[in-house]
Design an enzyme around this catalytic site. Structure first.
Site, PDB file in Angstrom:
ATOM      1  CE  LYS A 140      -4.185  -1.588  -1.850  1.00 30.22           C
ATOM      2  NZ  LYS A 140      -3.679  -0.225  -1.682  1.00 30.22           N
ATOM      3  CG  ASN A 141      -0.082  -0.808  -1.372  1.00 25.01           C
ATOM      4  OD1 ASN A 141      -1.027  -0.414  -2.072  1.00 25.01           O
ATOM      5  ND2 ASN A 141      -0.153  -0.883  -0.051  1.00 25.01           N
TER       6      ASN A 141
ATOM      7  NE  ARG B 270      -1.460   9.247   0.477  1.00 23.55           N
ATOM      8  CZ  ARG B 270      -0.995  10.319   1.086  1.00 23.55           C
ATOM      9  NH1 ARG B 270      -1.742  11.373   1.236  1.00 23.55           N
ATOM     10  NH2 ARG B 270       0.227  10.352   1.557  1.00 23.55           N
TER      11      ARG B 270
ATOM     12  CB  CYS C 296      -7.703   7.478   2.615  1.00 23.58           C
ATOM     13  SG  CYS C 296      -7.215   5.784   2.452  1.00 23.58           S
TER      14      CYS C 296
ATOM     15  NE  ARG D  82      -2.885   7.634   3.506  1.00 24.40           N
ATOM     16  CZ  ARG D  82      -3.065   6.602   2.704  1.00 24.40           C
ATOM     17  NH1 ARG D  82      -4.284   6.264   2.343  1.00 24.40           N
ATOM     18  NH2 ARG D  82      -2.048   5.914   2.257  1.00 24.40           N
ATOM     19  N   PRO D  83      -1.041  13.770   5.064  1.00 25.58           N
ATOM     20  CG  PRO D  83       0.525  14.626   6.563  1.00 25.58           C
ATOM     21  CD  PRO D  83      -0.544  13.584   6.431  1.00 25.58           C
ATOM     22  CB  ILE D  84       1.437  15.278   0.054  1.00 28.73           C
ATOM     23  CG1 ILE D  84       0.887  16.680  -0.252  1.00 28.73           C
ATOM     24  CG2 ILE D  84       0.357  14.241  -0.178  1.00 28.73           C
ATOM     25  CD1 ILE D  84       0.693  16.929  -1.758  1.00 28.73           C
ATOM     26  CG  ASP D  85       4.542  16.983   5.495  1.00 26.28           C
ATOM     27  OD1 ASP D  85       3.652  16.108   5.437  1.00 26.28           O
ATOM     28  OD2 ASP D  85       5.466  16.933   6.323  1.00 26.28           O
TER      29      ASP D  85
ATOM     30  CG  ASP E 152      -1.993  -1.532   4.942  1.00 24.59           C
ATOM     31  OD1 ASP E 152      -2.557  -0.507   5.360  1.00 24.59           O
ATOM     32  OD2 ASP E 152      -1.177  -1.519   4.000  1.00 24.59           O
TER      33      ASP E 152
ATOM     34  CB  ILE F 259       0.540   4.314  10.763  1.00 24.97           C
ATOM     35  CG1 ILE F 259       1.462   3.164  11.176  1.00 24.97           C
ATOM     36  CG2 ILE F 259       0.981   4.971   9.449  1.00 24.97           C
ATOM     37  CD1 ILE F 259       2.940   3.402  11.100  1.00 24.97           C
TER      38      ILE F 259
ATOM     39  NE  ARG G  40      -9.555   2.018  -2.935  1.00 22.02           N
ATOM     40  CZ  ARG G  40      -9.046   2.721  -1.933  1.00 22.02           C
ATOM     41  NH1 ARG G  40      -9.802   3.111  -0.934  1.00 22.02           N
ATOM     42  NH2 ARG G  40      -7.772   3.056  -1.926  1.00 22.02           N
TER      43      ARG G  40
HETATM   44  N1  EPU Z   1       3.030  11.258   6.321  1.00 22.44           N
HETATM   45  C1  EPU Z   1       3.380  12.557   6.555  1.00 22.44           C
HETATM   46  N2  EPU Z   1       3.734  13.332   5.506  1.00 22.44           N
HETATM   47  C2  EPU Z   1       3.770  12.879   4.234  1.00 22.44           C
HETATM   48  C3  EPU Z   1       3.408  11.540   3.993  1.00 22.44           C
HETATM   49  C4  EPU Z   1       3.035  10.768   5.062  1.00 22.44           C
HETATM   50  O1  EPU Z   1       3.356  13.009   7.693  1.00 22.44           O
HETATM   51  O2  EPU Z   1       4.119  13.646   3.328  1.00 22.44           O
HETATM   52  C5  EPU Z   1       2.652  10.369   7.444  1.00 22.44           C
HETATM   53  C6  EPU Z   1       1.167  10.008   7.431  1.00 22.44           C
HETATM   54  O3  EPU Z   1       0.402  10.959   8.132  1.00 22.44           O
HETATM   55  C7  EPU Z   1       1.183   8.653   8.119  1.00 22.44           C
HETATM   56  C8  EPU Z   1       2.516   8.050   7.684  1.00 22.44           C
HETATM   57  O4  EPU Z   1       3.326   9.137   7.281  1.00 22.44           O
HETATM   58  O5  EPU Z   1       1.213   8.813   9.507  1.00 22.44           O
HETATM   59  C9  EPU Z   1       2.423   7.076   6.538  1.00 22.44           C
HETATM   60  O6  EPU Z   1       1.385   7.484   5.689  1.00 22.44           O
HETATM   61  P1  EPU Z   1       1.415   7.574   4.142  1.00 22.44           P
HETATM   62  O7  EPU Z   1       0.149   8.292   3.832  1.00 22.44           O
HETATM   63  O8  EPU Z   1       2.668   8.110   3.586  1.00 22.44           O
HETATM   64  O9  EPU Z   1       1.325   6.131   3.665  1.00 22.44           O
HETATM   65  P2  EPU Z   1       1.468   5.812   2.183  1.00 22.44           P
HETATM   66  O10 EPU Z   1       2.904   5.666   1.845  1.00 22.44           O
HETATM   67  O11 EPU Z   1       0.681   6.737   1.335  1.00 22.44           O
HETATM   68  C10 EPU Z   1       1.409   3.213   2.052  1.00 22.44           C
HETATM   69  C11 EPU Z   1       0.387   2.238   1.548  1.00 22.44           C
HETATM   70  C12 EPU Z   1      -0.768   2.180   2.567  1.00 22.44           C
HETATM   71  C13 EPU Z   1      -0.208   1.762   3.929  1.00 22.44           C
HETATM   72  C14 EPU Z   1       0.885   2.760   4.350  1.00 22.44           C
HETATM   73  C15 EPU Z   1       1.555   2.383   5.647  1.00 22.44           C
HETATM   74  C16 EPU Z   1       0.597   2.447  -0.863  1.00 22.44           C
HETATM   75  C17 EPU Z   1      -0.030   2.846  -2.150  1.00 22.44           C
HETATM   76  N3  EPU Z   1      -0.113   2.677   0.252  1.00 22.44           N
HETATM   77  O12 EPU Z   1       0.722   4.450   2.094  1.00 22.44           O
HETATM   78  O13 EPU Z   1      -1.656   1.189   2.098  1.00 22.44           O
HETATM   79  O14 EPU Z   1      -1.238   1.765   4.883  1.00 22.44           O
HETATM   80  O15 EPU Z   1       1.890   2.848   3.332  1.00 22.44           O
HETATM   81  O16 EPU Z   1       2.152   1.147   5.543  1.00 22.44           O
HETATM   82  O17 EPU Z   1       1.683   1.894  -0.860  1.00 22.44           O
HETATM   83  C18 EPU Z   1      -3.703   0.118   1.833  1.00 22.44           C
HETATM   84  O18 EPU Z   1      -3.126  -0.654   1.057  1.00 22.44           O
HETATM   85  O19 EPU Z   1      -4.874  -0.068   2.248  1.00 22.44           O
HETATM   86  C19 EPU Z   1      -3.007   1.305   2.302  1.00 22.44           C
HETATM   87  C20 EPU Z   1      -3.618   2.325   2.871  1.00 22.44           C
END
Ligand code: EPU
Length: 416
Positions: free
Chosen positions: A22-23, A93, A117, A122-125, A304, A326, A397
């Site tokens: 998926k990812n 997301r 979610c 899940r910030p985007i900073d 995951d 995480i 999903r």
């Molecule tokens: N984080 C920040 N700032 C940011 C982005 C992230 O502090 O700007 C922190 C988050 O708070 C968290 C960590 O970094 O503690 C990682 O979170 P993030 O939300 O960035 O994960 P992601 O890259 O959005 C991907 C997978 C997730 C998987 C995570 C961790 C995709 C589309 N999603 O999310 O997959 O859990 O990496 O391995 O690639 C899933 O498939 O069910 C899923 C949630």
């Protein structure tokens, strides 16, 4: 709303095949918007998240053609809007992955805070800081972010937090930026390496993907390309855990064992006998002992797979500590697991202790997110009696036609 009815405790055996990741599919779909020529992606899992992202891409002006089952052609020569549909973006997301390509192609992108979610804040900073470092201006008005950058420029950027989609986004942004970008403290997940391999095959100059240091030398243009989605390591891992937790011998085919080192090591420690071949793993459960796990960025134990592994610990002898590092909300699902009979003590939102083995009882449960949904499904297959899993949209999903595939190995599960 659809639900699964599961009668647990049935003997499972046979072969189950793993679908494309998926990812990986999601980020390659996003990357195809960097390119005006066609991109063909195969081995795509036919799941809700991939369908929704393709829908979003069509709304942005990308042409999406389904060549055959699991194979899509995307052509983004005529992107027509820089606004990511707020209604869809708030649900997925992964819509955040479209920000970099739109910024690169249109010089501008507008979007809401991505949602969808319940696992944590899940910030985007990190995305915003990265784009700013590359010369973009970021505004936040009436709950929409607006990022403007006529042409991004190469930079040096250190991630404060390791983020998969953040790393992927800055790699995409830097691919067509002016000059050289060095990213440090990057996510090392196989999906990041897969993205870089794909972009390099289209003419990008990316080195170091799969390590914490990635260097990108910007190019002016990318050519069209083809990509075969890598096997889904989370799906493969979930099936391995299912076999072990239900004490059944199952063969998992079309997987990449090299992406599952940490899980393989934890399973072996827990007493599971594994026969690992090139693209296939045979799981032969023995008596299970508890182990401790701590989720960690790749190549550590994947967050995951935390939910499925918790279920395995309910069937293991002794006490296992689960430390979710995480996400702050990703252990909450275990409250329902307790109601199924698990012996779980929560120390704080990041740490629980599971004592086993305990017999699980069928129940009516609600799936809160993809991975917890899979956790409940495995628990329901272990449990005595009948379970109803509501809100299976969440499971759909991430897992393609899961009930049909589980039925083939002997599970008593139906969708109503
Ligand atoms: N984080 C920040 N700032 C940011 C982005 C992230 O502090 O700007 C922190 C988050 O708070 C968290 C960590 O970094 O503690 C990682 O979170 P993030 O939300 O960035 O994960 P992601 O890259 O959005 C991907 C997978 C997730 C998987 C995570 C961790 C995709 C589309 N999603 O999310 O997959 O859990 O990496 O391995 O690639 C899933 O498939 O069910 C899923 C949630």
């Amino acid at each position: 709303m659809q639900k699964f009815i599961v009668n647990g405790g049935k003997k499972l055996k046979g072969v189950i095949e793993v679908k494309g990741a998926k990812n990986d599919a999601l980020v390659i779909f996003a990357a195809s918007l960097l390119i005006s020529k066609p991109v063909i992606v195969s081995n795509v899992p036919e799941i809700e998240d991939t369908k929704r992202l393709l829908e979003l891409i069509e709304k942005m002006g990308g042409k999406v053609e389904r060549i055959k089952y699991g194979e899509y052609k995307i052509k983004a020569n005529n992107l027509k809007t820089y606004l990511i549909d707020p209604e869809i973006a708030k649900r997925i997301r992964a819509s955040i992955l479209l920000t970099a390509p739109l910024l690169v192609r249109l010089g501008k992108v507008k979007f809401p805070h991505p949602g969808g979610c319940v696992i944590g804040e899940r910030p985007i900073d990190q995305f915003l800081d990265g784009y700013k470092n590359m010369g973009a201006r970021v505004y936040n008005k009436r709950s929409l972010y607006e990022i403007i950058a006529p042409r991004l420029k190469g930079t040096e950027f250190v991630f404060n937090n390791i983020t998969v989609t953040g790393t992927e986004s800055l790699v995409m942004a830097a691919t067509l930026a002016k000059g050289r970008t060095v990213l440090k403290n990057c996510a090392c997940e196989p999906e990041v390496k897969s993205l870089a391999d794909f972009l390099n095959s289209c003419g990008a100059k990316i080195t170091g993907a799969g390590t914490p240091y990635i260097t990108i030398v910007g190019v002016d243009k990318l050519r069209g390309g083809v990509h075969r989605t890598i096997p889904d390591r989370v799906e493969a891992g979930s099936f391995m855990i299912l076999a072990a937790a239900t004490n059944n011998k199952i063969v998992i085919k079309n997987c990449e064992p090299g992406h599952l080192d940490s899980l393989l090591s934890s399973l072996k420690k827990a007493g599971v006998n594994l026969k690992v071949k090139k693209n296939c793993i045979e799981v032969i459960p023995l008596r299970l002992n508890s182990v401790n796990i701590k989720t960690h960025e790749y190549p550590g134990f994947p967050t995951d797979l935390q939910a499925p592994f918790c279920v395995l610990l309910t069937q293991s002898k002794g006490s296992g500590l689960v430390h979710e590092t995480i996400y702050e909300g990703r252990l909450m699902w275990t409250e329902e697991l307790k109601r199924m009979g698990a012996n779980i003590h929560m120390y704080d939102p990041h740490r629980i202790e599971i004592k086993g083995p305990t017999k699980l009882r069928g129940r009516e449960i609600e799936s809160p997110d993809i991975r917890a949904g899979m956790g409940y499904l495995i628990a329901a297959l272990c449990a005595k009696g009948r379970s109803t899993i509501n809100n299976v949209y969440q499971i759909d999903r991430g897992y393609e036609k899961i009930e049909e595939r589980l039925r083939k190995i002997g599970a008593d599960i139906k969708r109503i």
